[in-house]
Design a protein around this motif. Sequence first.
Motif, short mmCIF file in Angstrom:
data_model
loop_
_atom_site.label_atom_id
_atom_site.label_comp_id
_atom_site.label_asym_id
_atom_site.label_seq_id
_atom_site.Cartn_x
_atom_site.Cartn_y
_atom_site.Cartn_z
N ALA B 34 0.83 -1.21 0.00
CA ALA B 34 0.00 0.00 0.00
C ALA B 34 0.86 1.25 0.00
O ALA B 34 0.32 2.36 0.08
CB ALA B 34 -0.92 0.00 1.21
N GLY B 35 2.18 1.08 -0.11
CA GLY B 35 3.06 2.24 -0.08
C GLY B 35 3.94 2.22 1.16
O GLY B 35 3.74 1.41 2.07
N PRO B 36 4.93 3.09 1.22
CA PRO B 36 5.86 3.14 2.35
C PRO B 36 5.12 3.30 3.68
O PRO B 36 4.08 3.96 3.73
CB PRO B 36 6.73 4.37 2.05
CG PRO B 36 6.62 4.57 0.58
CD PRO B 36 5.25 4.09 0.20
N ALA B 37 5.66 2.70 4.72
CA ALA B 37 5.00 2.76 6.01
C ALA B 37 6.03 2.88 7.12
O ALA B 37 7.15 2.41 6.98
CB ALA B 37 4.14 1.52 6.24
N ALA B 116 -5.41 -2.36 0.28
CA ALA B 116 -4.87 -1.64 -0.88
C ALA B 116 -4.43 -2.61 -1.98
O ALA B 116 -4.74 -2.42 -3.15
CB ALA B 116 -3.71 -0.75 -0.46
N LEU B 117 -3.74 -3.65 -1.60
CA LEU B 117 -3.22 -4.57 -2.61
C LEU B 117 -4.32 -5.35 -3.32
O LEU B 117 -4.37 -5.38 -4.55
CB LEU B 117 -2.20 -5.54 -2.00
CG LEU B 117 -1.65 -6.53 -3.01
CD1 LEU B 117 -0.81 -5.84 -4.06
CD2 LEU B 117 -0.86 -7.63 -2.32
N PRO B 118 -5.24 -6.00 -2.58
CA PRO B 118 -6.35 -6.66 -3.27
C PRO B 118 -7.09 -5.71 -4.21
O PRO B 118 -7.43 -6.09 -5.33
CB PRO B 118 -7.26 -7.09 -2.12
CG PRO B 118 -6.38 -7.20 -0.94
CD PRO B 118 -5.27 -6.23 -1.14
N LEU B 119 -7.30 -4.50 -3.76
CA LEU B 119 -8.00 -3.53 -4.59
C LEU B 119 -7.22 -3.25 -5.87
O LEU B 119 -7.78 -3.25 -6.98
CB LEU B 119 -8.20 -2.23 -3.80
CG LEU B 119 -8.90 -1.08 -4.52
CD1 LEU B 119 -10.25 -1.54 -5.05
CD2 LEU B 119 -9.08 0.12 -3.60
N ARG B 120 -5.93 -3.07 -5.73
CA ARG B 120 -5.12 -2.80 -6.92
C ARG B 120 -5.16 -3.97 -7.89
O ARG B 120 -5.28 -3.80 -9.11
CB ARG B 120 -3.67 -2.53 -6.54
CG ARG B 120 -2.80 -2.22 -7.75
CD ARG B 120 -1.43 -1.72 -7.38
NE ARG B 120 -0.49 -2.75 -7.10
CZ ARG B 120 0.17 -3.47 -8.02
NH1 ARG B 120 -0.07 -3.24 -9.29
NH2 ARG B 120 1.01 -4.39 -7.67
N PHE B 143 -7.59 6.26 0.58
CA PHE B 143 -6.75 5.67 -0.46
C PHE B 143 -6.77 6.56 -1.68
O PHE B 143 -7.77 7.19 -1.99
CB PHE B 143 -7.28 4.29 -0.86
CG PHE B 143 -7.29 3.32 0.27
CD1 PHE B 143 -6.21 2.50 0.52
CD2 PHE B 143 -8.40 3.24 1.11
CE1 PHE B 143 -6.22 1.61 1.57
CE2 PHE B 143 -8.41 2.36 2.17
CZ PHE B 143 -7.32 1.54 2.40
N THR B 144 -5.64 6.56 -2.38
CA THR B 144 -5.57 7.26 -3.65
C THR B 144 -5.38 6.25 -4.76
O THR B 144 -4.37 5.56 -4.81
CB THR B 144 -4.42 8.27 -3.65
OG1 THR B 144 -4.55 9.13 -2.52
CG2 THR B 144 -4.44 9.09 -4.93
N ASP B 153 -2.47 2.08 -9.63
CA ASP B 153 -1.81 2.03 -8.35
C ASP B 153 -2.80 2.42 -7.27
O ASP B 153 -3.71 3.23 -7.49
CB ASP B 153 -0.61 2.99 -8.34
CG ASP B 153 0.27 2.74 -7.13
OD1 ASP B 153 0.44 1.55 -6.76
OD2 ASP B 153 0.78 3.70 -6.54
N VAL B 154 -2.64 1.83 -6.11
CA VAL B 154 -3.47 2.18 -4.97
C VAL B 154 -2.54 2.49 -3.81
O VAL B 154 -1.83 1.62 -3.34
CB VAL B 154 -4.43 1.05 -4.58
CG1 VAL B 154 -5.22 1.43 -3.34
CG2 VAL B 154 -5.37 0.72 -5.72
N GLU B 155 -2.55 3.72 -3.37
CA GLU B 155 -1.69 4.10 -2.25
C GLU B 155 -2.53 4.43 -1.04
O GLU B 155 -3.59 5.05 -1.14
CB GLU B 155 -0.82 5.30 -2.63
CG GLU B 155 0.47 4.88 -3.32
CD GLU B 155 1.67 5.68 -2.77
OE1 GLU B 155 1.97 5.54 -1.57
OE2 GLU B 155 2.27 6.41 -3.56
#
Lengths: 216, 216
Positions: B34-37, B116-120, B143-144, B153-155
């Motif tokens: 889902a992006g950096p965390a 986020a990942l499933p959505l992407r 989410f963006t 992409d889904v962040e």
Amino acid sequence: MTAKRRYRLLCPIARALDVIGDRWALLIVRDLHAGPARFQDLETGLGIATNLLSTRLTELTEAGLIEKSTDPGRAVYQLTELGRRTDSVLWELSRFGSQLDPDPDPREPGNLRTIALPLRLMLQAVPNRPNLVVRLLVDDDSFTITSSTDDVDVEYGDTSTEPDLTARTDYERFLDAGEGRISPDEFATQYLDIIDGADHTDTFLALIGAAITHPG
Amino acid sequence: MTAKRRYRLLCPIARALDVIGDRWALLIVRDLHAGPARFQDLETGLGIATNLLSTRLTELTEAGLIEKSTDPGRAVYQLTELGRRTDSVLWELSRFGSQLDPDPDPREPGNLRTIALPLRLMLQAVPNRPNLVVRLLVDDDSFTITSSTDDVDVEYGDTSTEPDLTARTDYERFLDAGEGRISPDEFATQYLDIIDGADHTDTFLALIGAAITHPG
DNA sequence: CGGGATCCGTTACGATACTG
DNA sequence: CAGTATCGTAACGGATCCCG
């Protein structure tokens, strides 16, 4: 009576891992993709402790992935329909694992059930498969590949059907070819002995070559 | 200094599991899709003990799946290229897990990086994606979604780019729709509020509908 | 002999408290 | 905020033993 350790998260990935995320669970399932197996087949194939194998088998049974058929007096474990649906997960794991550095000090498995599923999935990706039954000997283990246009199966051990062709190779080379470290041609010409049914050689080599080459 | 527990088998599946088979490892990786965390994002999102998260992060770093960027003084973890290649594994795990009975007593996650990942991956399967930037609010999380024909992409969180459209839903309904328990139409008309950018509504609904409907 | 169950030492996990 | 330290509990692993 102790409660099993679970994530208890709503997400389907965590749910999957609650069932097949325990140590050894996926490897047991993978070996069962090669066909029904007895307790000791799994034990020697994986090198797992008997108590762990025992608990995993009951857990996987409770989860509905495998079932025990005690038909002839001797226990035999096999996948259920749900269990068979792990093939995609295992395939992607295999593809990911192929990108990693191999273990510096590997341990030989007691049998090669291991490779039946990857082999089947590679063959499955080949378009216009020929009708062919192959007995493939890898070291001291035997596989029966049943190929048709519609479906393909790889079973561990000799099955009743008489093969059209019999070929032999060894485990290391088989892995090298499957993971792309040697070319299909090199594998076929150097490390694959046709023992019987030579008139089907071309058909077989085309199938193997396509399986190795195919992106997956 | 104790040696890590590994299978040490030659097969690529075991090799993969030696890296991402430990408890929590795959869920951490999934959240990083889902992006950096930051450390605490992962902790609250998963409900993992801090010592475990710490050891997993160093193990995953050593394996080359993630990396730590301490640019602005605050540690931020993100996937490497190798780590990003776990997406197929996670996708298949998600598909398998969707077939299992949900946990009777689930635990709410501290944040929704999870999805986020499933959505992407759902969106990725949609052909002819529109060019669209969507801010999707799910409960208290944002989410963006950046969609284009070539990629999607889904962040997690608000990104700098201004969205074309902003919509809101809630977590339970989102899961229901994603796992097919309610229809795309029902989801879109009943449980999805368009907050801003209403002129892009049709485009967005078509995208969401296709993502849910698509076999994957 | 195959198919486990039991025992026991070791390792991993999980919760909480604590520190830079 | 980003971890480390501690400690009780659960899981693993190897070996042995048991039972049909």
